[in-house]
Design an enzyme around this catalytic site. Structure first.
Site, mmCIF file in Angstrom:
data_model
loop_
_atom_site.group_PDB
_atom_site.id
_atom_site.type_symbol
_atom_site.label_atom_id
_atom_site.label_comp_id
_atom_site.label_asym_id
_atom_site.label_seq_id
_atom_site.Cartn_x
_atom_site.Cartn_y
_atom_site.Cartn_z
ATOM 1 N N TYR A 1 -42.872 21.617 -6.863
ATOM 2 C CA TYR A 1 -43.224 22.444 -7.978
ATOM 3 C C TYR A 1 -44.584 22.881 -7.686
ATOM 4 C CZ TYR A 1 -44.465 24.041 -12.715
ATOM 5 O OH TYR A 1 -45.082 24.546 -13.886
ATOM 6 N N LYS B 1 -46.225 26.772 -7.056
ATOM 7 C CA LYS B 1 -47.152 27.218 -7.693
ATOM 8 C C LYS B 1 -48.469 27.459 -7.009
ATOM 9 C CE LYS B 1 -44.919 27.278 -11.532
ATOM 10 N NZ LYS B 1 -44.857 28.499 -12.382
HETATM 11 P P1 NAP Z 1 -39.235 26.876 -20.266
HETATM 12 O O1 NAP Z 1 -39.795 26.857 -21.844
HETATM 13 O O2 NAP Z 1 -38.566 26.042 -19.683
HETATM 14 O O3 NAP Z 1 -38.837 28.398 -20.092
HETATM 15 C C1 NAP Z 1 -38.204 29.040 -19.033
HETATM 16 C C2 NAP Z 1 -37.872 30.301 -19.169
HETATM 17 O O4 NAP Z 1 -37.732 31.001 -17.782
HETATM 18 C C3 NAP Z 1 -36.629 30.552 -19.874
HETATM 19 O O5 NAP Z 1 -36.675 31.952 -20.488
HETATM 20 C C4 NAP Z 1 -35.417 30.618 -18.726
HETATM 21 O O6 NAP Z 1 -34.295 31.120 -19.130
HETATM 22 C C5 NAP Z 1 -36.384 31.194 -17.744
HETATM 23 N N1 NAP Z 1 -35.992 30.863 -16.384
HETATM 24 C C6 NAP Z 1 -35.679 29.928 -15.519
HETATM 25 N N2 NAP Z 1 -35.230 30.295 -14.533
HETATM 26 C C7 NAP Z 1 -34.937 31.624 -14.516
HETATM 27 C C8 NAP Z 1 -34.448 32.495 -13.462
HETATM 28 N N3 NAP Z 1 -33.960 31.980 -12.346
HETATM 29 N N4 NAP Z 1 -34.497 33.631 -13.935
HETATM 30 C C9 NAP Z 1 -34.566 34.214 -14.769
HETATM 31 N N5 NAP Z 1 -35.219 33.376 -15.864
HETATM 32 C C10 NAP Z 1 -35.064 32.243 -15.654
HETATM 33 O O7 NAP Z 1 -40.645 26.997 -19.626
HETATM 34 P P2 NAP Z 1 -42.139 27.375 -20.133
HETATM 35 O O8 NAP Z 1 -42.944 26.152 -20.301
HETATM 36 O O9 NAP Z 1 -42.290 28.499 -21.090
HETATM 37 O O10 NAP Z 1 -42.765 27.866 -18.533
HETATM 38 C C11 NAP Z 1 -43.174 29.316 -18.309
HETATM 39 C C12 NAP Z 1 -43.762 29.333 -17.065
HETATM 40 O O11 NAP Z 1 -45.123 28.755 -17.404
HETATM 41 C C13 NAP Z 1 -43.175 28.490 -15.857
HETATM 42 O O12 NAP Z 1 -43.328 29.291 -14.751
HETATM 43 C C14 NAP Z 1 -43.766 27.241 -15.779
HETATM 44 O O13 NAP Z 1 -43.888 26.663 -14.766
HETATM 45 C C15 NAP Z 1 -44.913 27.727 -16.286
HETATM 46 N N6 NAP Z 1 -46.035 26.523 -16.866
HETATM 47 C C16 NAP Z 1 -45.447 25.941 -17.714
HETATM 48 C C17 NAP Z 1 -46.680 24.905 -18.351
HETATM 49 C C18 NAP Z 1 -45.930 24.120 -19.664
HETATM 50 O O14 NAP Z 1 -46.866 23.153 -19.740
HETATM 51 N N7 NAP Z 1 -45.150 24.342 -20.236
HETATM 52 C C19 NAP Z 1 -47.900 24.425 -17.729
HETATM 53 C C20 NAP Z 1 -47.839 25.369 -16.428
HETATM 54 C C21 NAP Z 1 -47.182 26.203 -15.955
HETATM 55 P P3 NAP Z 1 -33.200 30.625 -19.779
HETATM 56 O O15 NAP Z 1 -33.397 30.166 -21.074
HETATM 57 O O16 NAP Z 1 -31.996 31.625 -19.563
HETATM 58 O O17 NAP Z 1 -32.620 29.575 -18.540
#
Ligand code: NAP
Length: 246
Positions: free
Chosen positions: A153, A157
């Site tokens: 990851y 990133k």
């Molecule tokens: P999440 O709740 O798990 O949601 C992930 C989203 O990405 C969902 O809409 C999912 O769609 C979509 N997705 C995954 N793989 C995909 C693909 N191959 N093609 C199209 N859509 C895809 O994640 P989140 O926490 O909101 O994270 C969003 C972003 O922020 C990510 O890049 C993550 O690495 C980053 N981030 C998150 C955090 C945190 O603490 N949450 C911290 C730092 C960075 P489906 O529902 O259809 O699967």
């Protein structure tokens, strides 16, 4: 139809959903994207429309080049232009490095890093013609600091940083900016799996004494997406409540 259009990858839930709703409130036509959860993506569109916003839902696995191209093409066919791309789709799968399989490594790199390349390449062709664009990519503090159990990851990133710095230099003279937002720990499905012990440990390192919300991230993305942010290019903005370490 609104004047400007934004695509938010992975906006069926979590941070992407909050960004999509904020951009719709800011007056963009918003292309909501999902990989497998059509129902949740449709709910985001309903919520958007109920608040007076406009958008469409496009299913596309952005880790796949053809799907990513289809996403951008559909946006252009529907609205005639794309002004903002938010590379948000991402997955994690925590595992000690020695236990990461080849398949898991490639899956994380394809979804978290290749997707940004596929979508940005497809959208840049249109942005260059208009001499205007905003590419905002969601990395993570893990891409800056690294984190035990997240080597794949973190590699993806971190890769997004170098990718964005390069875009900023290549296209900055065409009215296009490329920036990275690096969230800390944000409440979403991705962090819901943390054990109470892990959450307590993380909280100790956050000066704000709380996890972030998807709306905390969306507010910064919305600013970077605005014309007012036109002189911010090739930057990384941490949204982590003042984390000392992870
Ligand atoms: P999440 O709740 O798990 O949601 C992930 C989203 O990405 C969902 O809409 C999912 O769609 C979509 N997705 C995954 N793989 C995909 C693909 N191959 N093609 C199209 N859509 C895809 O994640 P989140 O926490 O909101 O994270 C969003 C972003 O922020 C990510 O890049 C993550 O690495 C980053 N981030 C998150 C955090 C945190 O603490 N949450 C911290 C730092 C960075 P489906 O529902 O259809 O699967």
């Amino acid at each position: 139809m609104n004047e400007q259009t934004a695509i938010v990858t992975g906006s069926s839930r979590g941070i992407g959903k909050a960004i999509a709703l904020q951009l719709a409130r800011d007056g963009f036509n918003v292309v909501i994207n999902y990989r497998q959860n059509r129902e949740q993506a449709d709910h985001v569109l309903e919520e958007m429309q109920a608040a007076g916003g406009q958008g469409i839902v496009v299913g596309a696995d952005v880790s796949n080049s053809e799907d990513a191209q289809h996403l951008i093409d559909t946006a252009v066919q529907t609205y005639g232009r794309v002004d903002v791309l938010v590379n948000n789709a991402g997955i994690n799968k925590d595992q000690l490095m020695l236990r990461i399989s080849d398949e898991e490594w490639h899956q994380l790199i394809h979804t978290n890093l290749d997707s940004a390349f596929y979508c940005s390449r497809a959208v840049l062709r249109h942005m260059m013609k208009k001499r205007y664009g905003r590419i905002i990519t969601i990395s993570s503090v893990v891409g800056i600091n690294g984190n035990a159990g997240q080597a794949h990851y973190a590699a993806a990133k971190s890769g997004l940083l170098g990718f964005t710095f390069s875009l900023a230099q290549e296209y900055g003279n065409r009215g296009i900016t490329a920036n990275v937002v690096a969230p800390g720990f944000i409440q979403s499905d991705m962090t819901a799996a943390l054990s109470p012990e892990q959450s307590a440990k993380i909280l100790k390192s956050i000066a704000a004494d709380r996890l972030g919300t998807p709306e905390d991230v969306a507010a910064t993305v919305a600013f970077l997406a605005s014309p007012q942010a036109g002189y911010i290019n090739g930057q990384v903005i941490r949204i982590d409540g003042g984390m000392s370490s992870i």
